[in-house]
Write a protein that holds these residues in place. Structure first.
Motif, mmCIF file in Angstrom:
data_model
loop_
_atom_site.group_PDB
_atom_site.id
_atom_site.type_symbol
_atom_site.label_atom_id
_atom_site.label_comp_id
_atom_site.label_asym_id
_atom_site.label_seq_id
_atom_site.Cartn_x
_atom_site.Cartn_y
_atom_site.Cartn_z
ATOM 1 N N ASP A 1 1.108 4.206 -2.804
ATOM 2 C CA ASP A 1 1.041 5.646 -2.527
ATOM 3 C C ASP A 1 2.237 6.393 -3.124
ATOM 4 O O ASP A 1 2.142 7.576 -3.432
ATOM 5 C CB ASP A 1 0.936 5.893 -1.019
ATOM 6 N N THR B 1 0.839 -1.209 0.000
ATOM 7 C CA THR B 1 0.000 0.000 0.000
ATOM 8 C C THR B 1 0.871 1.256 0.000
ATOM 9 O O THR B 1 0.584 2.231 -0.716
ATOM 10 C CB THR B 1 -0.958 -0.015 1.202
ATOM 11 N N ASP B 2 1.961 1.235 0.761
ATOM 12 C CA ASP B 2 2.913 2.360 0.756
ATOM 13 C C ASP B 2 3.533 2.546 -0.637
ATOM 14 O O ASP B 2 3.659 3.675 -1.128
ATOM 15 C CB ASP B 2 4.030 2.132 1.780
#
Length: 386
Positions: free
Chosen positions: A190, A186-187
């Protein structure tokens, strides 16, 4: 592992003579079959679907080109032939490709393919092409650097700054490292290295946990066919509540759901078609678990009646039935790149409308088999049995 499906000359379908993971010979339809292109024309059914969660979204073709076949076991693949075949698929509107880090040269083939698209096709064409990959890590500690390095390998092989979709698989639920990995993914999303985070072969219980941990999963890729209706028993309900879509593989069972296997007796050596690919062998085991070859012949006969009524083939009916199920975003049809060329008009699937009688007869034939949820367990459990 998950495949993908689970696709000749201008037959109106994407299936052929060789038993590829999801490919089958179809008979040429009459001249009524106008060449509507998947992903470029809206027919009765929209050929694209939007997968989304929160601010993340990705449009894909509802019939995906599965590249499990490039991993070996189906025959040798010539690189240039394979890339040319991928271009023909994309030109026909079938512009979503599904692969994995462990499908032999699949990611590298995509990298060569996407560079040819950049050079040889207009920018608006490039915008419609999608490359979805999977990451199947060993059960080591999921540190930020390990996850990042692994994803960079796929980015480099596929030659993209940002992966359209990363579908994550985890072998052992008793090891909670999957949540660490998904947080790192998820990082990376982003940071722009991945556009969408997704899963493959996760069960309903773990999907719930992952969503509760605010991981913005857009889809879960699972086995789903007229024989394997498990995803509709638990998973689909959570998907409908959460907006997560299912991408299905094994939908034509490696070619078993086709005319080729209708009225065949495979118990007599050399009498029937050979089960000579990894996918045919895999899905034959599913049929054995479901109820055996005799019962399966009854299902094929029911499907053939529906197919004849609409002037299409058994695999067309098999894919459309699953695309019509709750929570299903897209279905995989396996390609045999450069070996048996099957490009076709998706028109047959997208313009086919199964009526109530069709659905009831398919449901009835499917229900004669065992409840695979009880036999095997939930989605993905077939990969996790001790």
């Amino acid at each position: 592992m998950a495949a993908v499906v689970s696709h000749h000359h201008h037959h109106t379908l994407f299936f052929t003579t060789t038993c590829s993971k999801s490919s089958i010979r179809t008979t040429r339809r009459s001249s009524r079959a106008n060449s509507v292109r998947c992903c470029s024309v809206t027919t009765t059914d929209n050929p694209t679907v939007k997968l989304s969660n929160g601010n993340d979204s990705l449009h894909i073709c509802r019939v995906l080109n599965g590249m499990w076949q490039t991993s070996g076991g189906w025959g040798r693949i010539d690189r240039d032939d394979a890339v040319n075949a991928m271009l023909r698929y994309a030109d026909a509107g079938l512009s979503t490709f599904d692969m994995a880090d462990h499908y032999g040269p699949a990611e590298d083939l995509y990298g060569i393919f996407i560079n040819r698209v950049r050079r040889e096709r207009p920018p608006e064409f490039l915008e419609k092409v999608r490359g979805l990959t999977k990451w199947v890590p060993p059960p080591v500690k999921m540190t930020r650097s390990f996850v990042s390095d692994s994803i960079n390998v796929s980015r480099k092989r596929m030659d993209v700054d940002s992966l359209d979709m990363l579908q994550f698989h985890w072998w052992d639920y008793s090891n909670p490292g999957y949540l660490d990995a998904l947080k790192h993914l998820t990082d990376l999303k982003d940071e722009g290295k991945i556009k969408t985070v997704a899963l493959t072969n996760f069960d309903t219980e773990r999907l719930q946990i992952i969503l509760e941990n605010e991981i913005p999963v857009v889809s879960n890729q699972v086995q789903h066919s007229i024989v394997d209706m498990r995803p509709q028993q638990r998973m689909a309900e959570l998907c409908q509540l959460s907006g997560v879509k299912l991408i299905t593989y094994g939908t034509v069972m490696g070619g078993l759901l086709s005319e080729k296997f209708l009225d065949t007796n495979i118990s007599i050596p050399f009498a029937g078609p050979a089960l000579n690919t990894p996918s045919l062998q895999k899905y034959k085991r599913m049929i054995d678990a479901w109820g055996g070859w005799g019962l399966f012949q009854g299902l094929l006969r029911s499907l053939k009646q529906v197919a004849n009524k609409h002037g299409v083939s058994i695999p067309t009916v098999a894919v459309k039935y699953i695309l019509d199920q709750p929570a299903v975003g897209g279905s995989m049809v396996g390609v045999r790149l450069g070996l048996s060329d099957h490009i076709d008009d998706c028109n047959a699937i997208f313009s086919l409308v199964l009526d109530e009688d069709d659905v009831n007869s398919i449901k009835e034939a499917s229900a004669k088999g065992k409840d695979l949820l009880k036999v095997i367990g939930d989605c993905g459990d077939e990969y996790r049995r001790a």
